[in-house]
Design a protein around this motif. Structure first.
Motif, PDB file in Angstrom:
ATOM      1  N   LYS A   1       0.830  -1.193   0.000  1.00  0.00           N
ATOM      2  CA  LYS A   1       0.000   0.000   0.000  1.00  0.00           C
ATOM      3  C   LYS A   1       0.869   1.249   0.000  1.00  0.00           C
ATOM      4  O   LYS A   1       1.995   1.245   0.480  1.00  0.00           O
ATOM      5  CB  LYS A   1      -0.906  -0.002   1.224  1.00  0.00           C
ATOM      6  CG  LYS A   1      -1.915  -1.117   1.191  1.00  0.00           C
ATOM      7  CD  LYS A   1      -2.824  -1.046   2.377  1.00  0.00           C
ATOM      8  CE  LYS A   1      -3.823  -2.187   2.307  1.00  0.00           C
ATOM      9  NZ  LYS A   1      -4.716  -2.207   3.431  1.00  0.00           N
ATOM     10  N   ASP A   2       0.282   2.326  -0.532  1.00  0.00           N
ATOM     11  CA  ASP A   2       0.993   3.597  -0.546  1.00  0.00           C
ATOM     12  C   ASP A   2       1.050   4.183   0.853  1.00  0.00           C
ATOM     13  O   ASP A   2       0.152   3.982   1.662  1.00  0.00           O
ATOM     14  CB  ASP A   2       0.282   4.579  -1.477  1.00  0.00           C
ATOM     15  CG  ASP A   2       0.372   4.145  -2.937  1.00  0.00           C
ATOM     16  OD1 ASP A   2       1.356   3.469  -3.287  1.00  0.00           O
ATOM     17  OD2 ASP A   2      -0.546   4.472  -3.708  1.00  0.00           O
TER      18      ASP A   2
ATOM     19  N   GLU B   1       4.186   4.766  10.495  1.00  0.00           N
ATOM     20  CA  GLU B   1       3.401   4.210   9.387  1.00  0.00           C
ATOM     21  C   GLU B   1       4.282   3.361   8.474  1.00  0.00           C
ATOM     22  O   GLU B   1       3.892   2.275   8.058  1.00  0.00           O
ATOM     23  CB  GLU B   1       2.744   5.330   8.587  1.00  0.00           C
ATOM     24  CG  GLU B   1       1.902   4.786   7.444  1.00  0.00           C
ATOM     25  CD  GLU B   1       1.268   5.855   6.587  1.00  0.00           C
ATOM     26  OE1 GLU B   1       0.562   5.479   5.643  1.00  0.00           O
ATOM     27  OE2 GLU B   1       1.485   7.062   6.834  1.00  0.00           O
ATOM     28  N   GLU B   2       5.461   3.843   8.197  1.00  0.00           N
ATOM     29  CA  GLU B   2       6.375   3.088   7.328  1.00  0.00           C
ATOM     30  C   GLU B   2       6.809   1.785   7.999  1.00  0.00           C
ATOM     31  O   GLU B   2       6.897   0.746   7.368  1.00  0.00           O
ATOM     32  CB  GLU B   2       7.583   3.949   6.970  1.00  0.00           C
ATOM     33  CG  GLU B   2       7.167   5.204   6.256  1.00  0.00           C
ATOM     34  CD  GLU B   2       7.985   5.485   5.023  1.00  0.00           C
ATOM     35  OE1 GLU B   2       8.740   4.606   4.594  1.00  0.00           O
ATOM     36  OE2 GLU B   2       7.835   6.592   4.509  1.00  0.00           O
ATOM     37  N   THR B   3       7.072   1.846   9.303  1.00  0.00           N
ATOM     38  CA  THR B   3       7.455   0.651  10.047  1.00  0.00           C
ATOM     39  C   THR B   3       6.327  -0.363  10.045  1.00  0.00           C
ATOM     40  O   THR B   3       6.550  -1.555   9.806  1.00  0.00           O
ATOM     41  CB  THR B   3       7.832   1.020  11.504  1.00  0.00           C
ATOM     42  OG1 THR B   3       8.882   1.978  11.478  1.00  0.00           O
ATOM     43  CG2 THR B   3       8.265  -0.200  12.278  1.00  0.00           C
ATOM     44  N   MET B   4       5.118   0.100  10.303  1.00  0.00           N
ATOM     45  CA  MET B   4       3.967  -0.806  10.335  1.00  0.00           C
ATOM     46  C   MET B   4       3.678  -1.392   8.954  1.00  0.00           C
ATOM     47  O   MET B   4       3.210  -2.516   8.847  1.00  0.00           O
ATOM     48  CB  MET B   4       2.729  -0.083  10.873  1.00  0.00           C
ATOM     49  CG  MET B   4       2.843   0.277  12.348  1.00  0.00           C
ATOM     50  SD  MET B   4       3.265  -1.147  13.391  1.00  0.00           S
ATOM     51  CE  MET B   4       1.842  -2.177  13.151  1.00  0.00           C
ATOM     52  N   ARG B   5       3.972  -0.642   7.908  1.00  0.00           N
ATOM     53  CA  ARG B   5       3.776  -1.170   6.557  1.00  0.00           C
ATOM     54  C   ARG B   5       4.641  -2.405   6.334  1.00  0.00           C
ATOM     55  O   ARG B   5       4.222  -3.374   5.719  1.00  0.00           O
ATOM     56  CB  ARG B   5       4.121  -0.080   5.537  1.00  0.00           C
ATOM     57  CG  ARG B   5       3.886  -0.478   4.092  1.00  0.00           C
ATOM     58  CD  ARG B   5       4.222   0.655   3.137  1.00  0.00           C
ATOM     59  NE  ARG B   5       5.554   1.211   3.317  1.00  0.00           N
ATOM     60  CZ  ARG B   5       6.680   0.669   2.835  1.00  0.00           C
ATOM     61  NH1 ARG B   5       6.627  -0.437   2.156  1.00  0.00           N
ATOM     62  NH2 ARG B   5       7.843   1.242   3.040  1.00  0.00           N
ATOM     63  N   VAL B   6       5.842  -2.384   6.897  1.00  0.00           N
ATOM     64  CA  VAL B   6       6.764  -3.507   6.716  1.00  0.00           C
ATOM     65  C   VAL B   6       6.487  -4.627   7.728  1.00  0.00           C
ATOM     66  O   VAL B   6       6.488  -5.802   7.382  1.00  0.00           O
ATOM     67  CB  VAL B   6       8.234  -3.035   6.843  1.00  0.00           C
ATOM     68  CG1 VAL B   6       9.187  -4.214   6.808  1.00  0.00           C
ATOM     69  CG2 VAL B   6       8.562  -2.053   5.741  1.00  0.00           C
TER      70      VAL B   6
END
Length: 121
Positions: free
Chosen positions: A2-3, A11-16
């Motif tokens: 997701k973007d 947010e970037e950490t949770m994306r990974v």
């Protein structure tokens, strides 16, 4: 993937790391290098495809290192990078928190066994 909506590092950490498998894979890799089949054995409900996708995602994020050795059969090892090792204390802290707060959590409700209503004779 997701973007990213904002430039927030959380947010970037949770994306990974979000989802069912990434944190578990890091937990199993914290003790050292493992082969793909070892990780499958550690996570028997994780499909081959999903394991490959999650490992690729972690590799792309710079958390996991993939090392392929030539020869037959092809041998591939996975281990944590320095960035991945930096996450280990956080994963351990989550596990410690869970164990410490076990008394505060309500015990899971066991399935009630229903007994048929039988009139006594």
């Amino acid at each position: 993937m997701k973007d990213v909506v904002s430039s927030c590092p959380i947010e970037e950490t949770m994306r990974v790391l979000s989802g069912r498998w990434p944190t578990l894979l890091l937990y199993y890799l914290k003790d050292g290098t493992k082969r793909f089949s070892d990780l499958q054995r550690d996570n028997p409900t994780l499909s081959h495809r999903m394991l490959a996708l999650e490992l690729r995602k972690l590799e792309k994020a710079g958390i996991v290192r993939r090392t392929a050795y030539s020869g037959y059969p092809l041998r591939v090892d996975y281990d944590l990078t320095a960035s991945g090792h930096a996450l280990v204390p956080l994963i351990d802290a989550l596990g410690d928190w869970w164990e410490e707060s076990a008394g505060a959590r309500a015990a899971p409700v066991e399935a009630k066994i229903r007994t048929p209503l039988i009139k006594a004779a």
